[in-house]
Design a protein around this motif. Structure first.
Motif, PDB file in Angstrom:
ATOM      1  N   ILE A 348       1.043  -1.161   0.183  1.00 44.73           N
ATOM      2  CA  ILE A 348       0.167   0.152   0.142  1.00 44.73           C
ATOM      3  C   ILE A 348       0.605   0.782   0.175  1.00 44.73           C
ATOM      4  N   ARG A 349       1.662   1.002   0.574  1.00 45.96           N
ATOM      5  CA  ARG A 349       2.897   2.199   0.790  1.00 45.96           C
ATOM      6  C   ARG A 349       3.285   2.603  -0.039  1.00 45.96           C
ATOM      7  N   THR A 350       3.621   1.809  -1.458  1.00 46.28           N
ATOM      8  CA  THR A 350       4.667   2.186  -2.303  1.00 46.28           C
ATOM      9  C   THR A 350       3.756   2.279  -3.151  1.00 46.28           C
ATOM     10  N   GLN A 351       2.652   1.059  -3.518  1.00 50.83           N
ATOM     11  CA  GLN A 351       1.677   0.458  -4.987  1.00 50.83           C
ATOM     12  C   GLN A 351       0.454   2.522  -4.562  1.00 50.83           C
ATOM     13  N   PHE A 352       0.080   2.478  -3.671  1.00 50.67           N
ATOM     14  CA  PHE A 352      -0.374   3.670  -3.618  1.00 50.67           C
ATOM     15  C   PHE A 352      -0.177   4.719  -2.915  1.00 50.67           C
ATOM     16  N   GLU A 353       1.318   5.262  -3.211  1.00 50.06           N
ATOM     17  CA  GLU A 353       1.838   6.455  -2.990  1.00 50.06           C
ATOM     18  C   GLU A 353       1.041   7.911  -3.295  1.00 50.06           C
ATOM     19  N   ASP A 354       0.447   7.815  -4.420  1.00 50.00           N
ATOM     20  CA  ASP A 354       0.306   8.955  -4.908  1.00 50.00           C
ATOM     21  C   ASP A 354      -1.151   9.307  -4.851  1.00 50.00           C
ATOM     22  N   CYS A 355      -2.329   8.250  -4.145  1.00 55.74           N
ATOM     23  CA  CYS A 355      -3.400   7.859  -3.398  1.00 55.74           C
ATOM     24  C   CYS A 355      -3.849   8.475  -2.430  1.00 55.74           C
ATOM     25  N   THR A 356      -5.346   8.674  -1.982  1.00 56.32           N
ATOM     26  CA  THR A 356      -5.799   8.871  -1.157  1.00 56.32           C
ATOM     27  C   THR A 356      -6.329   7.655  -0.422  1.00 56.32           C
ATOM     28  N   VAL A 357      -5.849   7.759   0.774  1.00 55.94           N
ATOM     29  CA  VAL A 357      -6.092   6.571   1.725  1.00 55.94           C
ATOM     30  C   VAL A 357      -6.450   6.551   2.889  1.00 55.94           C
ATOM     31  N   PHE A 358      -8.003   5.560   2.884  1.00 56.82           N
ATOM     32  CA  PHE A 358      -8.314   5.814   4.501  1.00 56.82           C
ATOM     33  C   PHE A 358      -8.788   4.576   5.091  1.00 56.82           C
ATOM     34  N   THR A 359      -8.072   4.301   6.132  1.00 61.43           N
ATOM     35  CA  THR A 359      -8.208   3.176   6.994  1.00 61.43           C
ATOM     36  C   THR A 359      -8.160   3.503   8.058  1.00 61.43           C
ATOM     37  N   ILE A 360      -8.986   2.559   8.305  1.00 66.32           N
ATOM     38  CA  ILE A 360      -9.681   1.519   9.949  1.00 66.32           C
ATOM     39  C   ILE A 360      -9.066   1.097  10.774  1.00 66.32           C
TER      40      ILE A 360
END
Length: 408
Positions: A348-360
């Motif tokens: 998640i940290r590498t592949q979604f680096e430029d994405c907005t991430v909401f984590t419960i």
């Protein structure tokens, strides 16, 4: 007299039918749950407990079903009695007045009495059965009148094809409840998230964490306020246009019966190379390569021939294929081991680096390096800042981190 019997019987049998219908559903539900989790039930030696619970539910159902049959027989006996009385009196009057009546008229009156008896039985029985079974129609009517979801697509309000480009999400005085008459689960929620930020959502049970993510997908409609993504109100666009632009990795991984390729790319939007690339990044490449069927590996119902960790990684690969600007993790690592958790978090940290991430967050250590942490309490924003700032404030988040052993 028939009308009195019918009125008394119908009122009773109708209510019994309602009770029987309501108590029948839990039997099917419990049986389905038992079959699905049969391996767990056997593993914990809870066979007798589940059999007893099933028998209890059947007994509860029979408490309504059996009286319904008894009431039916009660009506049958009384209708037959009235019919037989009609035949008896027809025959009796024919014998008493035999000097004034010819034999043909006597026979006609008795045969008509028998016919009236059968017709009377049939009429009363059909009337009562109709009103009893109309209970099923009442239930269908209730479902038919249930409010449906918003339109799948709204032609004159379709967002741009490349929306969202930034991934900015804003809640403005947002409130929501699960259905009319219930209390609000989110109350006047206001916050702004910039594109590319990683937001951890924490809070005690019932704080509204999952409800907040459900609202992004409009599984719950707003009771007040609004949510905007890149300046577009999500309540104005169609559900397909919204949900196709968001990705979620759920807490319980969902797989369908069919091939692994179908589970990863059900609509065949991606090439073979892209699918293998997603498997590589989700750490499933080696496992799939070692299978004789490769991507055609058959997944059983619910993916039971894969481990929980592998099913979770399949969901991660599915998210990697879609690669939308907004990703929601609904306690995605709650049911898996720490090693698999680390694999998912690193991806998640590498592949979604430029994405907005909401984590419960289920494990607080997974969000300690996030941009900001949102602490919810009773459906409201209690704290919203960087993890280091929240720890220095020694508020709710500090208490949760202390309980988790992350700070002294």
């Amino acid at each position: 007299m028939d009308a009195d019997f019918l009125r008394f019987y119908v009122a009773t049998s109708r209510q019994l039918k309602r009770l029987e219908s309501v108590s029948r559903s839990p039997i099917y539900s419990h049986f389905s749950e038992t079959v699905t989790g049969s391996s767990v039930v056997r593993a914990y030696g809870r066979l007798n407990a589940f059999v007893t619970l099933n028998n209890t539910k059947v007994d509860d159902n029979q408490k309504s079903y059996y009286p319904g049959i008894v009431a039916n027989r009660w009506l049958g006996v009384r209708i037959e009695f009235i019919g037989n009385c009609i035949v008896l009196f027809a025959a009796l009057f024919a014998v008493i007045g035999k000097e004034q009546l010819n034999p043909g008229l006597v026979g006609l009156s008795v045969s008509y009495a028998l016919l009236v008896t059968m017709s009377l039985n049939w009429l009363v029985r059909m009337t009562s059965d109709l009103e009893s079974n109309i209970v099923a129609v009442e239930r269908v009517k209730e479902y038919a009148e249930t409010q449906t979801e918003a339109p799948w697509e709204i032609e004159d309000k379709k967002p741009p094809s490349d929306w969202p480009t930034q991934g900015n999400v804003e809640f403005r005085d947002y409130s929501v409840r699960y259905r009319e008459g219930l209390d609000l689960v989110l109350k006047n929620l206001s916050l702004s998230v910039k594109g590319g930020e990683k937001i951890g959502i924490v809070g005690r049970t019932g704080a509204g964490k999952s409800s907040m993510t459900l609202c992004l997908f409009r599984l719950l409609e707003a009771a007040g306020g609004e949510i905007t993504i890149d300046g577009i109100k999500i309540s104005d666009i169609g559900l397909h246009d919204l949900r196709s632009k968001l990705t979620i990795i759920p807490q319980e991984p969902v797989l369908f019966s069919g091939s692994l390729r179908m589970n990863l790319d059900p609509f065949e939007h991606y090439s073979e190379e892209e699918v293998w690339g997603a498997l590589e990044h989700s750490h499933l490449h080696k496992f799939v390569s070692n299978q004789p069927a490769k991507l055609e590996l058959e997944c059983s119902e619910g993916g039971e021939n894969l481990s929980v960790g592998q099913r979770q990684l399949v969901c991660l690969a599915r998210a990697l294929l879609r690669k939308t600007r907004i990703l929601v993790l609904d306690e995605a690592t709650a049911a898996i081991d720490l090693e698999t958790d680390d694999l998912i978090q690193s991806t998640i940290r590498t592949q979604f680096e430029d994405c907005t991430v909401f984590t419960i967050a289920h494990r607080l250590n997974t969000i300690m390096d996030y941009t900001r942490v949102l602490v919810l309490d009773k459906g409201q924003v209690a704290e919203f800042d960087t993890p280091s700032s929240l720890l220095s404030q020694r508020g709710i988040f500090y208490g949760m981190a202390k309980d988790a052993g992350l700070v002294q």
